[in-house]
Design an enzyme around this catalytic site. Structure first.
Site, mmCIF file in Angstrom:
data_model
loop_
_atom_site.group_PDB
_atom_site.id
_atom_site.type_symbol
_atom_site.label_atom_id
_atom_site.label_comp_id
_atom_site.label_asym_id
_atom_site.label_seq_id
_atom_site.Cartn_x
_atom_site.Cartn_y
_atom_site.Cartn_z
ATOM 1 N N TYR A 83 0.795 -1.231 0.000
ATOM 2 C CA TYR A 83 0.000 0.000 0.000
ATOM 3 C C TYR A 83 0.830 1.284 0.000
ATOM 4 O O TYR A 83 0.259 2.368 -0.116
ATOM 5 C CB TYR A 83 -0.942 0.030 1.215
ATOM 6 C CG TYR A 83 -2.238 -0.713 1.010
ATOM 7 C CD1 TYR A 83 -2.246 -2.086 0.842
ATOM 8 C CD2 TYR A 83 -3.464 -0.051 0.986
ATOM 9 C CE1 TYR A 83 -3.429 -2.780 0.658
ATOM 10 C CE2 TYR A 83 -4.654 -0.730 0.808
ATOM 11 C CZ TYR A 83 -4.633 -2.096 0.647
ATOM 12 O OH TYR A 83 -5.810 -2.771 0.462
ATOM 13 N N ASP A 111 -6.649 -6.944 3.888
ATOM 14 C CA ASP A 111 -7.748 -6.328 3.130
ATOM 15 C C ASP A 111 -8.621 -7.413 2.512
ATOM 16 O O ASP A 111 -9.844 -7.401 2.633
ATOM 17 C CB ASP A 111 -7.169 -5.412 2.044
ATOM 18 C CG ASP A 111 -8.266 -4.801 1.187
ATOM 19 O OD1 ASP A 111 -9.261 -4.335 1.755
ATOM 20 O OD2 ASP A 111 -8.125 -4.814 -0.055
ATOM 21 N N ASP A 157 -12.731 -8.912 3.611
ATOM 22 C CA ASP A 157 -13.971 -8.989 2.833
ATOM 23 C C ASP A 157 -14.494 -10.425 2.889
ATOM 24 O O ASP A 157 -15.703 -10.658 2.944
ATOM 25 C CB ASP A 157 -13.758 -8.548 1.369
ATOM 26 C CG ASP A 157 -14.051 -7.052 1.173
ATOM 27 O OD1 ASP A 157 -13.897 -6.282 2.155
ATOM 28 O OD2 ASP A 157 -14.421 -6.648 0.049
HETATM 29 C C1 IPM Z 1 -10.708 -1.221 3.181
HETATM 30 C C2 IPM Z 1 -10.792 -0.670 1.783
HETATM 31 C C3 IPM Z 1 -9.559 0.201 1.519
HETATM 32 C C4 IPM Z 1 -8.326 -0.680 1.663
HETATM 33 C C5 IPM Z 1 -9.570 0.946 0.171
HETATM 34 C C6 IPM Z 1 -10.733 1.910 0.075
HETATM 35 C C7 IPM Z 1 -8.282 1.678 -0.091
HETATM 36 O O1 IPM Z 1 -10.920 -1.698 0.874
HETATM 37 O O2 IPM Z 1 -10.684 -0.435 4.131
HETATM 38 O O3 IPM Z 1 -10.685 -2.446 3.340
HETATM 39 O O4 IPM Z 1 -7.941 -1.385 0.729
HETATM 40 O O5 IPM Z 1 -7.749 -0.661 2.738
HETATM 41 MG MG MG Z 2 -11.135 -3.639 1.775
#
Ligand code: IPM
Ligand code: MG
Length: 375
Positions: free
Chosen positions: A138, A262, A266
């Protein structure tokens, strides 16, 4: 009476819709819980970008530094700003600006929420992902290069297909010893606070990412030695992804580098019933404000319809209240959310109902205030 200054970035898409419910619930609990607060709304994000050419002003971090906490709804709207603009805008700039290295994402399914697995029972799942949030891939280092650019001559020579490409891109991750240590340490401290298993699982991938992940693994082993009261183990990210689905009940605290965390979160949001149920907090070491944001994005597909599920945001509000030292209010908000979701009478469409974001927020606000008044 305690008093808190809260910066609010409602953002794009469903951001403002769920943030309205956060403000409603905050307003409902403050008085009965006995605290005062002040909010300032910062209209940053993609709409701001369209007008100003950047998602927030250059001195945004300095402005936010005066607050006790930051609440962010969601940023991103591919219809009006490129994806790479939204991400590096407020979300990453704030995480980096305030060194919020620990992104805490609890995974504890609520009774009554949609649940995707045949087994185990949802109440068997209770773990937290501690995601590193300031480094790894990142950091944004690299660039796009023509293959004949002398800066990439050595790299282009590595593979025929690089040479044949009209363009190559480098995306360099940075994994530091101290950056890995502080987040891994935090995961062990969290495991020590939790009842029960006290296990930290490290998400890694040294078999393919030999530099960054071998450093991460060495630091993990080191920190694990300093916490003999906590069990530890590592899993390669691919195998761990499978375990999130097949044996999520075996997890307690998972610590992960930025991108792995990340993706995993999800996946873990799916265990909670979807992104509408997944809260998160971005924590640093306490000199600066922490940022609280639901894991979901701005969901442009459902924005403007008033049907986004405010649960993730309200659970995030509970995390913020806890961090601000308002334990009673935090418990009341969490319990109110739980009770509305469990009762299933007021449900947004993602839960199979027809209620609006506002109806769900009102129901939760009412119960939270009642709970505090009864104490
Ligand atoms: C999260 C989101 C962010 C990330 C994006 C919006 C940059 O997906 O908070 O998980 O990847 O960290
Ligand atoms: Mg995310």
């Amino acid at each position: 009476m305690s008093s808190h200054r809260i910066a609010v970035i409602d953002g794009d898409g469903i951001g403002p819709e769920v943030v309205a419910e956060v403000l409603r619930v905050l307003d409902a609990v403050a008085e009965p819980a006995g605290f005062e607060y002040e909010t300032t709304l910062f209209p940053w994000g993609c709409r701001y970008y369209v007008e100003h050419g950047h998602t927030m002003p250059a001195d945004a971090i300095a402005m936010l530094a005066h607050y006790d906490a930051i609440f962010l709804g969601a940023v991103g709207d591919p219809r009006i700003a490129p994806e790479e603009v939204a991400g590096v805008g407020p979300v990453l700039a704030i995480r980096f600006g305030f060194d919020q290295y620990a992104n805490i994402r609890p995974v504890k399914p609520l009774p009554g929420a949609p649940y995707p697995l045949a087994r185990p029972a949802p109440d068997a799942i209770d773990f937290t992902v501690v995601r590193e949030a300031t480094e790894g891939i990142y950091v944004g280092l690299g660039g796009r290069f023509a293959p004949d650019d002398p800066q990439v001559a050595e790299i282009v020579a590595m593979r025929k297909v690089f040479e044949q490409s009209s363009e190559i891109a480098l995306q360099t991750g940075v994994f530091s010893e101290a950056g890995s240590r502080r987040v891994i340490e935090r995961a062990f401290l969290l495991a020590e606070e939790r009842d029960g298993r006290r296990l930290v699982t490290s998400a890694t991938k040294a078999n393919a990412m030999k530099h960054g992940m071998s450093l991460w693994n060495d630091v993990f082993a080191d920190v694990a030695r300093e916490h003999p009261d906590v069990q530890s183990e590592w899993n390669n990210i691919d195998a761990l992804a499978m375990r999130f689905v097949l044996k999520p009940e075996s997890l307690d605290v998972v610590v992960a580098p930025n991108l792995f965390g990340d993706i995993l979160t999800d996946l873990s949001a799916a265990l909670l019933g979807g992104l509408g149920f997944a809260p998160s907090a971005n924590l640093g070491d306490g000199h600066f404000p922490a940022m609280f944001e639901p894991c979901h994005g701005s969901a442009p597909d459902i924005s403007g319809k008033g049907i986004a599920n405010p649960t993730a945001s309200l659970l995030t509000l509970a995390m913020m209240l806890e961090r601000l030292g308002e334990q009673a209010a935090a418990r009341a908000v969490e319990d109110a959310v739980r009770s509305v979701v469990a009762a299933g009478e007021v449900r947004t469409p993602d839960m199979g109902g027809a209620s609006s974001t506002e109806e769900m927020g009102r129901a939760m606000a009412g119960i939270a205030a009642e709970m505090l008044a009864e104490r």
